[in-house]
Design an enzyme around this catalytic site. Structure first.
Site, PDB file in Angstrom:
ATOM      1  N   GLU A 128     -14.698   0.607  21.989  1.00 16.43           N
ATOM      2  CA  GLU A 128     -16.019  -0.042  22.077  1.00 16.43           C
ATOM      3  C   GLU A 128     -17.112   0.985  22.355  1.00 16.43           C
ATOM      4  O   GLU A 128     -18.280   0.743  22.052  1.00 16.43           O
ATOM      5  CB  GLU A 128     -16.016  -1.088  23.197  1.00 16.43           C
ATOM      6  CG  GLU A 128     -15.383  -2.406  22.823  1.00 16.43           C
ATOM      7  CD  GLU A 128     -16.170  -3.166  21.761  1.00 16.43           C
ATOM      8  OE1 GLU A 128     -17.302  -3.542  22.035  1.00 16.43           O
ATOM      9  OE2 GLU A 128     -15.639  -3.364  20.659  1.00 16.43           O
ATOM     10  N   TYR A 151     -20.495  -3.916  28.693  1.00 11.79           N
ATOM     11  CA  TYR A 151     -19.113  -3.451  28.884  1.00 11.79           C
ATOM     12  C   TYR A 151     -18.951  -2.038  28.331  1.00 11.79           C
ATOM     13  O   TYR A 151     -18.450  -1.127  29.008  1.00 11.79           O
ATOM     14  CB  TYR A 151     -18.139  -4.404  28.179  1.00 11.79           C
ATOM     15  CG  TYR A 151     -16.744  -3.846  28.033  1.00 11.79           C
ATOM     16  CD1 TYR A 151     -15.837  -3.893  29.084  1.00 11.79           C
ATOM     17  CD2 TYR A 151     -16.326  -3.245  26.835  1.00 11.79           C
ATOM     18  CE1 TYR A 151     -14.554  -3.361  28.953  1.00 11.79           C
ATOM     19  CE2 TYR A 151     -15.048  -2.708  26.699  1.00 11.79           C
ATOM     20  CZ  TYR A 151     -14.167  -2.773  27.763  1.00 11.79           C
ATOM     21  OH  TYR A 151     -12.903  -2.244  27.637  1.00 11.79           O
ATOM     22  N   LYS A 155     -18.211   1.609  30.228  1.00 13.01           N
ATOM     23  CA  LYS A 155     -17.030   2.429  29.932  1.00 13.01           C
ATOM     24  C   LYS A 155     -17.425   3.850  29.512  1.00 13.01           C
ATOM     25  O   LYS A 155     -16.631   4.777  29.664  1.00 13.01           O
ATOM     26  CB  LYS A 155     -16.192   1.754  28.854  1.00 13.01           C
ATOM     27  CG  LYS A 155     -15.407   0.524  29.352  1.00 13.01           C
ATOM     28  CD  LYS A 155     -14.152   0.946  30.122  1.00 13.01           C
ATOM     29  CE  LYS A 155     -13.268  -0.246  30.454  1.00 13.01           C
ATOM     30  NZ  LYS A 155     -11.968   0.139  31.034  1.00 13.01           N
TER      31      LYS A 155
HETATM   32  P1  NDP Z   1      -6.991  -7.422  31.115  1.00  9.99           P
HETATM   33  O1  NDP Z   1      -8.340  -8.042  31.152  1.00  9.99           O
HETATM   34  O2  NDP Z   1      -5.842  -8.191  30.549  1.00  9.99           O
HETATM   35  O3  NDP Z   1      -6.575  -6.996  32.594  1.00  9.99           O
HETATM   36  C1  NDP Z   1      -7.501  -6.428  33.464  1.00  9.99           C
HETATM   37  C2  NDP Z   1      -6.997  -6.544  34.888  1.00  9.99           C
HETATM   38  O4  NDP Z   1      -7.972  -5.938  35.738  1.00  9.99           O
HETATM   39  C3  NDP Z   1      -6.807  -7.980  35.392  1.00  9.99           C
HETATM   40  O5  NDP Z   1      -5.482  -8.150  35.818  1.00  9.99           O
HETATM   41  C4  NDP Z   1      -7.771  -8.096  36.547  1.00  9.99           C
HETATM   42  O6  NDP Z   1      -7.237  -8.706  37.699  1.00  9.99           O
HETATM   43  C5  NDP Z   1      -8.008  -6.663  36.930  1.00  9.99           C
HETATM   44  N1  NDP Z   1      -9.311  -6.503  37.599  1.00  9.99           N
HETATM   45  C6  NDP Z   1     -10.518  -6.945  37.163  1.00  9.99           C
HETATM   46  N2  NDP Z   1     -11.472  -6.613  38.045  1.00  9.99           N
HETATM   47  C7  NDP Z   1     -10.871  -5.964  39.066  1.00  9.99           C
HETATM   48  C8  NDP Z   1     -11.310  -5.387  40.278  1.00  9.99           C
HETATM   49  N3  NDP Z   1     -12.584  -5.438  40.645  1.00  9.99           N
HETATM   50  N4  NDP Z   1     -10.401  -4.786  41.079  1.00  9.99           N
HETATM   51  C9  NDP Z   1      -9.100  -4.757  40.728  1.00  9.99           C
HETATM   52  N5  NDP Z   1      -8.602  -5.316  39.618  1.00  9.99           N
HETATM   53  C10 NDP Z   1      -9.476  -5.904  38.786  1.00  9.99           C
HETATM   54  O7  NDP Z   1      -7.145  -6.033  30.352  1.00  9.99           O
HETATM   55  P2  NDP Z   1      -6.107  -5.283  29.391  1.00  9.99           P
HETATM   56  O8  NDP Z   1      -4.803  -5.203  30.036  1.00  9.99           O
HETATM   57  O9  NDP Z   1      -6.240  -5.824  28.012  1.00  9.99           O
HETATM   58  O10 NDP Z   1      -6.778  -3.832  29.318  1.00  9.99           O
HETATM   59  C11 NDP Z   1      -6.499  -2.841  30.308  1.00  9.99           C
HETATM   60  C12 NDP Z   1      -7.639  -1.836  30.362  1.00  9.99           C
HETATM   61  O11 NDP Z   1      -7.789  -1.203  29.100  1.00  9.99           O
HETATM   62  C13 NDP Z   1      -9.010  -2.422  30.688  1.00  9.99           C
HETATM   63  O12 NDP Z   1      -9.691  -1.469  31.463  1.00  9.99           O
HETATM   64  C14 NDP Z   1      -9.695  -2.564  29.333  1.00  9.99           C
HETATM   65  O13 NDP Z   1     -11.096  -2.489  29.472  1.00  9.99           O
HETATM   66  C15 NDP Z   1      -9.127  -1.359  28.610  1.00  9.99           C
HETATM   67  N6  NDP Z   1      -8.977  -1.476  27.182  1.00  9.99           N
HETATM   68  C16 NDP Z   1      -8.271  -2.521  26.648  1.00  9.99           C
HETATM   69  C17 NDP Z   1      -8.052  -2.588  25.294  1.00  9.99           C
HETATM   70  C18 NDP Z   1      -7.293  -3.720  24.686  1.00  9.99           C
HETATM   71  O14 NDP Z   1      -7.384  -3.868  23.454  1.00  9.99           O
HETATM   72  N7  NDP Z   1      -6.545  -4.498  25.454  1.00  9.99           N
HETATM   73  C19 NDP Z   1      -8.547  -1.522  24.392  1.00  9.99           C
HETATM   74  C20 NDP Z   1      -9.241  -0.450  25.077  1.00  9.99           C
HETATM   75  C21 NDP Z   1      -9.430  -0.430  26.412  1.00  9.99           C
HETATM   76  P3  NDP Z   1      -7.097 -10.296  37.904  1.00  9.99           P
HETATM   77  O15 NDP Z   1      -5.794 -10.625  37.266  1.00  9.99           O
HETATM   78  O16 NDP Z   1      -7.126 -10.420  39.370  1.00  9.99           O
HETATM   79  O17 NDP Z   1      -8.271 -10.934  37.213  1.00  9.99           O
HETATM   80  P1  GDR Z   2     -13.249  -6.884  21.639  1.00 12.90           P
HETATM   81  O1  GDR Z   2     -12.197  -8.088  21.521  1.00 12.90           O
HETATM   82  O2  GDR Z   2     -14.622  -7.360  21.870  1.00 12.90           O
HETATM   83  O3  GDR Z   2     -13.011  -6.013  20.443  1.00 12.90           O
HETATM   84  O4  GDR Z   2     -12.775  -6.169  22.975  1.00 12.90           O
HETATM   85  P2  GDR Z   2     -12.392  -9.626  21.194  1.00 12.90           P
HETATM   86  O5  GDR Z   2     -11.045 -10.100  20.784  1.00 12.90           O
HETATM   87  O6  GDR Z   2     -13.082 -10.353  22.281  1.00 12.90           O
HETATM   88  O7  GDR Z   2     -13.371  -9.617  19.916  1.00 12.90           O
HETATM   89  C1  GDR Z   2     -12.997  -8.992  18.692  1.00 12.90           C
HETATM   90  C2  GDR Z   2     -13.986  -9.366  17.607  1.00 12.90           C
HETATM   91  O8  GDR Z   2     -13.815 -10.754  17.282  1.00 12.90           O
HETATM   92  C3  GDR Z   2     -15.102 -11.350  17.186  1.00 12.90           C
HETATM   93  N1  GDR Z   2     -14.979 -12.800  17.430  1.00 12.90           N
HETATM   94  C4  GDR Z   2     -14.619 -13.383  18.582  1.00 12.90           C
HETATM   95  N2  GDR Z   2     -14.247 -12.856  19.752  1.00 12.90           N
HETATM   96  C5  GDR Z   2     -13.884 -13.707  20.750  1.00 12.90           C
HETATM   97  N3  GDR Z   2     -13.463 -13.218  21.905  1.00 12.90           N
HETATM   98  N4  GDR Z   2     -13.936 -15.069  20.597  1.00 12.90           N
HETATM   99  C6  GDR Z   2     -14.329 -15.642  19.432  1.00 12.90           C
HETATM  100  O9  GDR Z   2     -14.364 -16.856  19.305  1.00 12.90           O
HETATM  101  C7  GDR Z   2     -14.674 -14.763  18.361  1.00 12.90           C
HETATM  102  N5  GDR Z   2     -15.076 -14.965  17.085  1.00 12.90           N
HETATM  103  C8  GDR Z   2     -15.260 -13.768  16.518  1.00 12.90           C
HETATM  104  C9  GDR Z   2     -15.933 -10.622  18.240  1.00 12.90           C
HETATM  105  O10 GDR Z   2     -17.319 -10.834  18.010  1.00 12.90           O
HETATM  106  C10 GDR Z   2     -15.465  -9.190  18.006  1.00 12.90           C
HETATM  107  O11 GDR Z   2     -16.165  -8.620  16.933  1.00 12.90           O
HETATM  108  C11 GDR Z   2     -11.394  -5.928  23.240  1.00 12.90           C
HETATM  109  C12 GDR Z   2     -11.218  -5.907  24.777  1.00 12.90           C
HETATM  110  O12 GDR Z   2      -9.846  -5.827  25.059  1.00 12.90           O
HETATM  111  C13 GDR Z   2     -11.937  -4.720  25.371  1.00 12.90           C
HETATM  112  O13 GDR Z   2     -11.617  -4.641  26.762  1.00 12.90           O
HETATM  113  C14 GDR Z   2     -11.470  -3.444  24.664  1.00 12.90           C
HETATM  114  O14 GDR Z   2     -12.155  -2.332  25.179  1.00 12.90           O
HETATM  115  C15 GDR Z   2     -11.692  -3.559  23.161  1.00 12.90           C
HETATM  116  O15 GDR Z   2     -10.995  -4.696  22.685  1.00 12.90           O
HETATM  117  C16 GDR Z   2     -11.197  -2.344  22.401  1.00 12.90           C
END
Ligand code: NDP
Ligand code: GDR
Length: 328
Positions: A128, A151, A155
């Site tokens: 992102e 967001y 980051k």
């Molecule tokens: P999730 O949203 O599934 O998990 C994030 C976790 O962070 C949750 O369990 C949440 O806890 C915890 N959390 C949120 N706020 C706080 C806080 N203040 N203190 C401690 N814990 C907190 O994320 P993902 O597992 O998908 O992603 C992991 C990381 O990778 C994130 O940083 C995300 O931004 C980044 N990322 C993810 C990608 C993806 O495609 N999944 C791609 C690129 C980067 P709780 O359960 O209590 O809400």
């Molecule tokens: P993203 O994931 O924003 O890439 O972030 P998300 O799945 O939310 O959106 C992907 C794309 O789909 C479009 N979209 C929608 N998205 C959601 N959530 N809900 C909808 O109904 C919908 N319709 C269309 C969005 O506009 C977007 O273009 C995820 C997160 O895991 C981040 O924490 C991480 O950093 C990035 O992936 C890489």
């Protein structure tokens, strides 16, 4: 002696997959949770590892809690996966998002610098950060950042403060710039899981529509189980460095929808999709596709699960879940 790792974000999607990998490598794994009242262990339960992790309490927004944890555990490795990770919510909660995703990382790095400087640190950076920026429609480690949401901006700060603590203080601190990765335990608010859950419900007669936003956005979607291996590999290198991790393929949201519906045998899928402006973003990221050649060359990392198999895996898991009446 077994290596020790502290994983923040242990209850999310990536935390459990990474913990499973580290446990298989005989690590002692500490998982940071925000509070002990009603923690949701569903994702750890799904992978069958809840009892194998030592839960410790801490919050990225609470500096003291991080200092205490690092001082007490002095882990060999910290994987900072915790974040307010939903791009959509960051437009509604920009300050909270920044406090957790930017300042939280600084607190953690300071805790490591002061109390355990030998600890290796992984920061969950994201594609992102590239936002609108690309070179010939791919993004790699040299692509400039043009973040498009609070967001993504938060980051970018976390990315640079990680680089700075490496350069200024010699910490082993790295950024994994990961593109979207998904799984059956992906949060339901993210578009892939929203689609596979919706398709499974429609197939089973439990729903008759899925409301979505921008169908033309393209993402480089991989499998979380593959991507956590790259996180681990980054902390095993001789020198700290930053890596782009993705599959190198981009697909549109519409393609994801069509693939999921066709997999369950529904051809006239368009009738089930309603475009809802509530799911449009004030500023969108239209196109993300990784060039992961550095990760391949240096880390020897390659993804195994292909796009079609990822969609099928997620639809199958949602069908099974709904048939078991566990309608999470
Ligand atoms: P999730 O949203 O599934 O998990 C994030 C976790 O962070 C949750 O369990 C949440 O806890 C915890 N959390 C949120 N706020 C706080 C806080 N203040 N203190 C401690 N814990 C907190 O994320 P993902 O597992 O998908 O992603 C992991 C990381 O990778 C994130 O940083 C995300 O931004 C980044 N990322 C993810 C990608 C993806 O495609 N999944 C791609 C690129 C980067 P709780 O359960 O209590 O809400
Ligand atoms: P993203 O994931 O924003 O890439 O972030 P998300 O799945 O939310 O959106 C992907 C794309 O789909 C479009 N979209 C929608 N998205 C959601 N959530 N809900 C909808 O109904 C919908 N319709 C269309 C969005 O506009 C977007 O273009 C995820 C997160 O895991 C981040 O924490 C991480 O950093 C990035 O992936 C890489």
């Amino acid at each position: 002696m077994a290596k020790t790792a502290l994983i923040t974000g242990i209850l999310g999607q990536d935390g459990p997959y990474l913990a499973k990998l580290l446990l298989e490598k005989d690590y002692k794994v500490y998982g940071m949770i925000r509070r002990y009242t009603y923690p949701n262990f569903a994702n750890l339960d799904y992978l069958g590892i809840t009892d194998k992790i030592e839960m410790v309490e801490g919050d990225l927004a609470d500096q003291a809690s991080l200092y205490n944890l690092i001082k007490n555990i002095r882990p060999d490795e910290v994987y900072n996966l915790a974040a307010q990770s939903f791009v959509g919510s960051s437009f509604e909660q920009p300050i909270y998002t920044t406090e957790v995703n930017s300042l939280g990382v600084l607190y953690m790095l300071e805790a490591i610098r002061q109390h355990s400087p030998a600890t290796r640190f992984y920061q969950a950076s994201t594609s992102e950060m590239f936002g609108l920026s690309h070179t010939n429609y791919v993004q790699d480690e040299n692509t400039p950042f043009h973040p498009r949401s609070p967001y993504a901006v938060s980051k970018v700060y976390a990315y640079w403060i990680t680089v700075n603590y490496r350069e200024a203080y010699g910490l082993f601190a790295v950024n994994g710039i990961l593109f979207n990765h998904e799984s059956p335990i992906r949060g339901i608010q993210f578009v892939t899981r929203k689609i596979t859950d919706g398709v499974a419900r429609i197939k089973l007669g439990l729903a008759d529509e899925i409301r979505l936003g921008n169908l033309s956005a393209k993402r480089d979607w991989g499998f979380a189980g593959d991507f956590v291996k790259a996180m681990y590999l980054m902390l095993q290198q001789e020198r700290p460095d930053d890596y782009v991790v993705g599959t190198g393929e981009a697909h549109s949201v519409e393609e994801f929808v069509r693939t999921a519906f066709e997999y369950v045998g529904i051809k006239d899928w368009k009738q089930y999709i309603k475009i809802d402006p509530r799911f449009m973003r004030p500023s969108e990221v239209p196109y993300l596709k990784a060039n992961p050649s550095k990760a391949k060359k240096v880390l020897g990392w390659e993804p195994e699960v292909k796009f079609n198999d990822l969609v099928k895996m997620m639809v199958d898991a949602d069908l099974a879940r709904l048939k078991n009446k566990d309608r999470k």
